[in-house]
Scaffold this motif. Structure first.
Motif, mmCIF file in Angstrom:
data_model
loop_
_atom_site.group_PDB
_atom_site.id
_atom_site.type_symbol
_atom_site.label_atom_id
_atom_site.label_comp_id
_atom_site.label_asym_id
_atom_site.label_seq_id
_atom_site.Cartn_x
_atom_site.Cartn_y
_atom_site.Cartn_z
ATOM 1 N N GLU A 25 34.673 4.378 4.071
ATOM 2 C CA GLU A 25 33.773 5.254 5.135
ATOM 3 C C GLU A 25 33.943 6.667 5.273
ATOM 4 N N GLY A 26 32.836 7.373 5.535
ATOM 5 C CA GLY A 26 33.081 8.837 5.696
ATOM 6 C C GLY A 26 33.472 9.577 4.561
ATOM 7 N N LEU A 27 33.056 8.938 3.203
ATOM 8 C CA LEU A 27 33.340 9.632 1.910
ATOM 9 C C LEU A 27 32.812 10.906 1.669
ATOM 10 N N THR A 28 31.456 10.868 1.838
ATOM 11 C CA THR A 28 30.406 11.945 1.637
ATOM 12 C C THR A 28 30.938 13.097 2.552
ATOM 13 N N VAL A 29 31.248 12.813 3.888
ATOM 14 C CA VAL A 29 31.518 13.842 4.715
ATOM 15 C C VAL A 29 33.045 14.516 4.297
ATOM 16 N N LEU A 30 34.069 13.560 3.878
ATOM 17 C CA LEU A 30 35.291 14.199 3.384
ATOM 18 C C LEU A 30 35.013 14.939 2.086
ATOM 19 N N ILE A 31 34.085 14.753 1.279
ATOM 20 C CA ILE A 31 33.832 15.408 0.201
ATOM 21 C C ILE A 31 33.272 16.887 0.587
#
Ligand code: ZN
Length: 184
Positions: A25-31
């Protein structure tokens, strides 16, 4: 969103990065946040443990080194594995956003073969040399819990000990956002 960069001494920098899955979850935002954080601190690479996430993810952008010998490279590396290191050992002065104001020469092999997934989770196997390989080796170490100062001689380590303690205590002036383990 700019994230605080974790300073030397924080145990998260010593953890082995967990495998990343497409369902994280939230990988795109983290990147996206990691790119923003890296550029705000003028880094050429950033690994997830440096923003407090012990996972196998790092970013590299070598544009600032660009010349005819070193074409620039900008990439996201997920679940990377260095398969092989070869070539001559060469010395290059390394620094680290988690260890501000300390720069030391580190010897590493010049050529790497690396396997990784991109941000769409497609696998790649590629070979790099020069600055690109060097930045990848440094960032890859981060997701294995290794820091460039680990490669220094015992004498150098002793000489740097107080400076490193000072970093962990927040005794350094930097113009980017940091989180210091000794002052939480
Ligand atoms: Zn680093």
């Amino acid at each position: 969103m700019i994230l605080p960069i974790v300073a030397y001494g924080d145990p998260v920098l010593r953890k082995k990065g967990a495998t990343v899955t497409q369902n994280d979850e939230g990988l795109t935002v983290l990147i996206a946040n990691m790119w923003e954080t890296m550029y705000a601190s003028r880094g050429v690479g950033l690994a997830a443990p440096q923003v407090g996430k012990p996972i196998n993810l790092f970013l590299v952008d070598t544009t600032s080194f660009e010349d005819e010998d070193y074409p620039s490279l900008k990439k996201v590396f997920i679940n990377a594995e260095i398969l092989e290191e070869s070539g001559d050992l060469w010395e290059f002065e390394e620094g680290c956003l988690s260890i501000p104001l300390i720069r030391e020469n580190v010897k590493r092999k010049s050529i790497i073969k690396i396997k990784y997934q991109d941000e769409h989770f497609n696998w790649h196997e590629e070979q790099y040399d020069g600055i690109a390989a060097r930045v990848m080796q440094h960032e890859y170490d981060h997701v294995k819990g290794v820091l460039f100062v680990d490669y220094l001689s015992e004498l150098k380590k002793r000489l740097l000990k107080n400076k490193l303690i000072n970093v962990s205590k927040g005794g350094v002036q930097v113009d980017y956002k940091m989180r210091f383990p000794a002052i939480r």
